[in-house]
Design an enzyme around this catalytic site. Structure first.
Site, PDB file in Angstrom:
ATOM      1  N   GLY A 218      14.446  41.325  59.094  1.00 43.20           N
ATOM      2  CA  GLY A 218      15.148  42.337  58.302  1.00 43.20           C
ATOM      3  C   GLY A 218      15.010  42.093  56.814  1.00 43.20           C
ATOM      4  O   GLY A 218      15.424  41.047  56.313  1.00 43.20           O
ATOM      5  N   ASP A 222      21.597  40.071  50.286  1.00 47.65           N
ATOM      6  CA  ASP A 222      23.066  40.116  50.248  1.00 47.65           C
ATOM      7  C   ASP A 222      23.617  40.714  51.541  1.00 47.65           C
ATOM      8  O   ASP A 222      24.355  41.698  51.533  1.00 47.65           O
ATOM      9  CB  ASP A 222      23.579  40.900  49.041  1.00 47.65           C
ATOM     10  N   ASN A 224      25.838  39.661  53.366  1.00 45.28           N
ATOM     11  CA  ASN A 224      27.272  39.479  53.569  1.00 45.28           C
ATOM     12  C   ASN A 224      28.029  40.805  53.517  1.00 45.28           C
ATOM     13  O   ASN A 224      29.114  40.942  54.068  1.00 45.28           O
ATOM     14  CB  ASN A 224      27.838  38.524  52.501  1.00 45.28           C
ATOM     15  N   ARG A 225      27.442  41.799  52.829  1.00 44.92           N
ATOM     16  CA  ARG A 225      28.087  43.110  52.758  1.00 44.92           C
ATOM     17  C   ARG A 225      27.820  43.932  54.019  1.00 44.92           C
ATOM     18  O   ARG A 225      28.490  44.922  54.257  1.00 44.92           O
ATOM     19  CB  ARG A 225      27.564  43.889  51.544  1.00 44.92           C
TER      20      ARG A 225
END
Length: 339
Positions: A218, A222, A224-225
């Site tokens: 992928g 970031d 985490n969002r």
């Protein structure tokens, strides 16, 4: 008058979010300020490096001129001839390495392990995050090109923003990879059963790389969002998922989510060594590990240190420190052949 009155009524009926831009939240303001500071710092560092490079070239030129001035004519001619010979040898060596690289990558397109970087997430990322992903892709391409057992590398979902960013890369049109505007699920519809999305959220642990399978990474910064976004995508598409067997060889101080270039390099290392342990300890930075390593990594120390600061997540100090350095490493002389 009637039209103006109608427009005025329509504006009054519109929600506030449509008539006026919504103010940024405190977190969004902090993030924007951080990105702006990073861009300023990046520009300053680039200018500083350019000036240092210029001074180094001037110093070398001056030293060379002084050397020639302090020798006899015969010695001067020998030095010049020696320098010309050395340059010629370097050019021949580069040409030979380039030919071998083309041969390896050509063979990889026929029999190499298919690995896809899914870049169809541009709409989820900011400009800074997209730029960070581009850096990671550049590093992926360089690592694969240097490998003795390169993979057959794909970029899928190249659209709009991502396409414009990639097109700006020097020599991208000559990169020896597959470039697809379509999603992998469309581009490889006849091989859907062989598609395997690599995601840390999967319950299936990858023991080995199957030559028949196509492994998907992928292309998202970031994460985490967007927890679980790649896993959800794979489940909606009805394709298999798997995760790297990191937990069997080391303990991570943070989550097992790695950058795109780290995952690609681990896979390429495994294709060379068929050894997960060596691949993990060569690529994963020490700061992401915790406790005592279960293997003797003294032989891998130099390799591990090389990768300690090659992170791609926005806001990490490692990226801010090494982004430009990585760019130097990743931009290689483009191959003659097209993709």
């Amino acid at each position: 008058m009637a039209a103006a009155a109608s427009e005025n009524v329509d504006n009054q009926l519109k929600p506030e979010s449509e008539s006026e831009p919504k103010p940024l939240s405190k977190n969004a303001q902090k993030k924007l300020l951080k990105q702006q500071k990073y861009q300023v710092k990046k520009a300053e560092k680039k200018a500083q490096e350019k000036e240092q490079k210029k001074k180094a070239q001037e110093r070398k030129h001056k030293e060379w001129e002084e050397t020639l001035a302090n020798v006899t004519e015969e010695e001067r001619l020998k030095l010049i001839e020696s320098r010309i010979t050395l340059r010629k040898e370097r050019m021949e060596k580069r040409s030979e390495e380039k030919e071998k690289k083309i041969e390896r990558l050509t063979q990889a397109k026929e029999i190499g392990q298919n690995i896809v970087v899914d870049v169809d997430f541009a709409h989820c990322m900011s400009e800074t995050e997209i730029s960070s992903l581009i850096q990671q892709i550049m590093y992926c391409y360089a690592v694969n090109g240097r490998s003795t057992s390169p993979c057959h590398l794909w970029l899928t979902g190249i659209k709009e923003q991502m396409s414009s960013h990639l097109d700006k890369l020097p020599g991208f049109d000559k990169w020896f990879i597959e470039k697809e505007t379509r999603c992998y699920i469309e581009a490889m519809a006849d091989r859907k059963d062989n598609l395997v999305y690599l995601t840390a959220d999967s319950e299936t642990v990858l023991d080995d790389l199957d030559p028949k399978d196509i492994y998907i990474i992928g292309g998202l910064v970031d994460r985490n969002r967007f927890k679980g976004i790649t896993m959800n995508k794979a489940q909606e598409q009805g394709i298999k998922t798997a995760k790297l067997p990191i937990g069997e060889y080391m303990k991570m101080s943070t989550s097992q989510v790695l950058t795109v270039n780290q995952v690609l390099e681990i896979l390429v290392n495994f294709l060379e060594t068929r050894d997960w342990k060596t691949s993990f300890f060569t690529v994963i930075p020490q700061r992401k590990r915790t406790g005592v390593d279960p293997v003797d990594c003294s032989k891998l120390q130099s390799l591990s240190e090389e990768h300690q600061d090659k992170e791609g997540h926005v806001g990490e100090s490692a990226e801010e420190h090494d982004l430009l350095e990585r760019k130097k490493v990743c931009i290689e002389v483009p191959l003659e052949s097209g993709s």
